[in-house]
Scaffold this motif. Structure first.
Motif, PDB file in Angstrom:
ATOM      1  N   MET A 196       0.821  -1.209   0.000  1.00 42.21           N
ATOM      2  CA  MET A 196       0.000   0.000   0.000  1.00 42.21           C
ATOM      3  C   MET A 196       0.852   1.255   0.000  1.00 42.21           C
ATOM      4  N   LEU A 197       1.953   1.193   0.730  1.00 43.34           N
ATOM      5  CA  LEU A 197       2.847   2.349   0.716  1.00 43.34           C
ATOM      6  C   LEU A 197       3.402   2.554  -0.682  1.00 43.34           C
TER       7      LEU A 197
ATOM      8  N   ILE B   9       1.928   1.560  -3.559  1.00 42.34           N
ATOM      9  CA  ILE B   9       0.848   2.090  -4.403  1.00 42.34           C
ATOM     10  C   ILE B   9       0.573   3.547  -4.041  1.00 42.34           C
ATOM     11  N   GLY B  10       0.496   3.769  -2.738  1.00 42.76           N
ATOM     12  CA  GLY B  10       0.251   5.134  -2.267  1.00 42.76           C
ATOM     13  C   GLY B  10       1.330   6.071  -2.751  1.00 42.76           C
TER      14      GLY B  10
ATOM     15  N   VAL C 268       0.644   6.974  -6.195  1.00 44.30           N
ATOM     16  CA  VAL C 268      -0.455   7.943  -6.258  1.00 44.30           C
ATOM     17  C   VAL C 268       0.060   9.338  -5.950  1.00 44.30           C
TER      18      VAL C 268
ATOM     19  N   LEU D 292      -6.165   1.196   7.044  1.00 49.19           N
ATOM     20  CA  LEU D 292      -5.810   0.101   6.133  1.00 49.19           C
ATOM     21  C   LEU D 292      -6.777  -1.063   6.273  1.00 49.19           C
TER      22      LEU D 292
ATOM     23  N   PHE E 192      -9.467   5.868  -0.934  1.00 48.27           N
ATOM     24  CA  PHE E 192      -8.092   5.470  -0.632  1.00 48.27           C
ATOM     25  C   PHE E 192      -7.101   6.335  -1.413  1.00 48.27           C
ATOM     26  N   ARG E 193      -7.412   6.519  -2.700  1.00 49.28           N
ATOM     27  CA  ARG E 193      -6.521   7.282  -3.568  1.00 49.28           C
ATOM     28  C   ARG E 193      -6.397   8.726  -3.079  1.00 49.28           C
TER      29      ARG E 193
ATOM     30  N   MET F 167      -4.487   8.647   0.731  1.00 54.71           N
ATOM     31  CA  MET F 167      -3.104   8.199   0.863  1.00 54.71           C
ATOM     32  C   MET F 167      -2.074   9.332   0.751  1.00 54.71           C
ATOM     33  N   PRO F 168      -2.245  10.242  -0.214  1.00 54.93           N
ATOM     34  CA  PRO F 168      -1.245  11.315  -0.280  1.00 54.93           C
ATOM     35  C   PRO F 168      -1.112  12.067   1.045  1.00 54.93           C
TER      36      PRO F 168
ATOM     37  N   LEU G 287       0.774   9.796   3.394  1.00 56.52           N
ATOM     38  CA  LEU G 287       2.174   9.562   3.038  1.00 56.52           C
ATOM     39  C   LEU G 287       3.008  10.841   3.103  1.00 56.52           C
TER      40      LEU G 287
END
Lengths: 50, 611
Positions: free
Chosen positions: A27-28, A30-31, A34, B77, B91-92, B95-96, B99
């Protein structure tokens, strides 16, 4: 980033959720993609669940 | 030893400072940044707390963050996994943010703290508390009880949405939790969203709207949305909600169940919206009462502490008290996330550091919630002078006499005295006050001064010693978190025509001797005013009582719609000049609107984004 991964690993070990580790890594990744393909980090949601 | 509690990055950022276990200062960031519900790192609030204690950040032994970001990430998650592939869009988008920022919160905190104390190694001093532990600690350790059952309920923390704990002395044991996505806070927020109000701020409005409606949808909610067990535990049927995977609270099935799409914020409120509000309020009360009843049975305690956003639902709180399962109920005044800063610091003091807790001796640790900045009379005069204000300095006696006289004459009074309140309520330090006997006061305050919806009720501030003469309540309610009815002897009987009115038409019918603070169902959100915690405010009400026979004032927050409550004399002067407040009593200075320079008038009606 490595210190984050290290902390995440220790966290999952404490929580005994080893099964989440590959998912976290994927996920990290994929993230990360993104993030690279998009850009701004704007809170998306009407309720701050995230 | 000094501990700084911090809540930040979600909503209502705040800081709180403990010195040897005693709360010396607490404030929300929004009051300084002037951005409502400001979620950014509370740099200004921290600066204020340190200034109040006269120290730098290097003199702080521990900084405690009020929740655990990794646990939240874990929940995120697992939720996405559980619902995959639904939720990819959400999710898309999320996530940014994670992260880039939220996963690095420890680093962000270290960097932000380094700006305040560059020569401190924060690694060993930075602690993290769990979200519901922070709420529970803010409820129990700050309470006036030696032992108590503790119930916390909110939207969601990391995983927990509802938790039960047992507090005794310095121990606080978390016993059980209900986890996301099953949440009373999110159920209430879903209806807040569906009735067209803003999630996270419109919940008060929904609660205020409820008495205008009938709980026609109560059974529908219980049949389809909420599986409520006899002990108060519950599950939400996720088929009707969108918050786990989507970008809204509710979905098409929810729309179909209630016969149409969510109301848009600018659409007219109808009887249906009032009935929905009444229904979800009834369901919430039932769930909360079942929880508190089973908690009373299980613990045998006669004391209950509450915190978490749902504990700001003062109608439900009043029902818990009247239910009689607990003799005493204490609610943390900053029950929302801001109060997490206080709880995180208290949890570190008692649980992490193992410090004992002295018997509170029946007095809570929040000191009336007057924990924010104060300004001396000299400083106020100087600041007002710089704003171009025209004022008279009257001294204590003159200030009280003039303020009481203006209130008795029906004027709206801005009241800025002493230390600012911590938490969402104005409690007589940053308040707009009025005469509750006036049948037009509610409308005037709502439409000409606060610029907010006409249906919204106002709260009474009443002398503690007189509360039982006016309201069906005979205990302390210093934080305006208990709702009680006006006593029958002071109610006004309705004519048959008035009784036949529906919805907002009920609003204009005076219901009691104090119509401005009596809601359509005769209820009132009572604040008892105590000489020990706010002597000047107490004396003002006593003077008003001497002039009018009424020991009650309308008390609403000193702001307009969408604006954070005023913090400084400059904020107060601007709000005074931007609204129809007629007199401003600030420190020992008194300002009349008609004496001010008309060129300094402001347009505050559209100055802030509606909440």
């Amino acid at each position: 980033m490595f210190s984050l991964l290290n902390e995440l690993w220790r966290f999952l070990r404490t929580r005994k959720k080893y099964w989440l580790w590959p998912i976290v890594v994927v996920m990290l990744a994929i993230g990360g993609l993104v993030v690279l393909t998009h850009g701004s980090a704007i809170a998306p949601f009407i309720y701050t669940l995230f | 030893m000094r501990i700084l509690g911090v809540s930040a990055f979600y909503h209502d950022s705040a800081a709180a400072l403990l010195e040897d276990g005693r709360l010396v200062a607490a404030a929300q960031e929004e009051r300084f940044s002037r951005r409502k519900h400001d979620a950014r790192f509370p740099a200004h609030a921290i600066d204020y707390c340190l200034a109040e204690a006269g120290i730098g950040l290097d003199a702080v032994d521990h900084v405690v963050f009020y929740d655990k970001p990794f646990l939240k990430f874990e929940r995120l998650l697992e939720t996405y996994l559980a619902f995959a592939p639904r939720g990819f869009r959400s999710f898309r988008m999320s996530m940014p943010l994670w992260l880039k920022e939220k996963l690095f919160q420890k680093r962000l905190l270290r960097e932000a703290l380094a700006k305040h104390g560059p020569h401190v190694d924060w690694d060993g001093r930075l602690l993290f508390s769990e979200h519901h532990l922070s709420h529970a600690a803010s409820a129990f350790y700050a309470s006036p009880f030696d032992e108590a059952a503790v119930l916390t309920m909110d939207g969601v923390g990391e995983w927990a949405t509802t938790s039960v704990a047992r507090g005794s002395g310095s121990s606080l044991e978390m016993q059980r939790e209900i986890h996301f996505p099953h949440s009373l806070g999110l159920l209430y927020s879903a209806f807040t969203y569906y009735t067209g109000f803003k999630v996270n701020s419109g919940e008060y409005k929904l609660m205020g709207l409820a008495p205008y409606g009938e709980p026609r949808y109560r059974q529908q909610i219980l049949d389809h949305l909420l599986d409520l067990k006899p002990d108060g535990t519950f599950r939400l049927d996720q088929d009707y909600f969108d918050y786990c995977t989507g970008l809204t609270m509710t979905n098409e099935r929810f729309d179909a169940l209630f016969g149409g799409p969510a109301r848009k914020p600018d659409e007219r409120l109808t009887q249906k919206h009032m009935d929905l509000a009444a229904s979800v309020q009834a369901v919430l009360e039932e769930a909360v009462l079942r929880l508190t009843r089973s908690l009373a049975e299980e613990t045998g305690s006669r004391n209950l502490c509450l915190a978490g956003g749902v504990a700001l639902n003062c109608v439900a709180n009043g029902k818990i008290l009247r239910d009689g399962r607990f003799d005493r109920v204490w609610i943390q005044p900053a029950a929302g996330d801001a109060g997490g800063a206080v709880g995180a610091a208290l949890a570190a003091w008692h649980l992490h550091l193992g410090k004992p807790r002295e018997s509170p001796g029946g007095r809570d640790a929040m000191r009336g919630a007057y924990l924010g900045p104060a300004f001396s009379d000299e400083e106020i005069a100087a600041r007002l002078g710089r704003c171009g204000a025209r004022f008279t300095r009257l001294g204590e006696e003159g200030l009280l006499a003039r303020s009481a006289a203006d209130l008795a004459a029906g004027k709206a009074l801005g009241w800025f005295q002493g230390r600012m309140e911590f938490g969402p309520r104005a409690l007589g330090a940053r308040s707009i006050l009025g005469d509750p006997r006036s049948p037009t006061m509610q409308k005037t305050l709502n439409l000409r001064i606060k610029y907010r919806e006409s249906f919204r009720p106002f709260a009474p501030a009443v002398l503690r010693e007189d509360v039982a003469d006016w309201f069906e309540l005979d205990c302390d309610s210093p934080y305006m978190l208990l709702v009680a009815d006006v006593v029958p002897g002071r109610r006004r009987a309705m004519t048959p025509q008035e009784q036949a009115l529906f919805g907002i038409d009920k609003l204009n019918v005076p219901r009691s001797e104090i119509p401005a603070v009596t809601h359509v169902d005769y209820s009132a959100r009572v604040q008892t005013v105590h000489r020990e915690t706010n002597p000047r405010f107490h004396e003002l009400i006593a003077r008003f009582k001497a002039a009018t026979g009424c020991p009650v004032l309308v008390n609403t927050s000193f702001n307009v719609r969408g604006e954070p409550i005023v913090c400084t004399p400059e904020d107060a002067f601007r709000c005074f000049m931007g609204s129809d407040i007629e007199t401003l009593a600030i420190g020992d200075c008194v300002l009349s609107k008609d004496e001010q320079d008309p060129a300094l008038k402001l347009d505050y009606k559209n100055a802030f984004e509606p909440d």
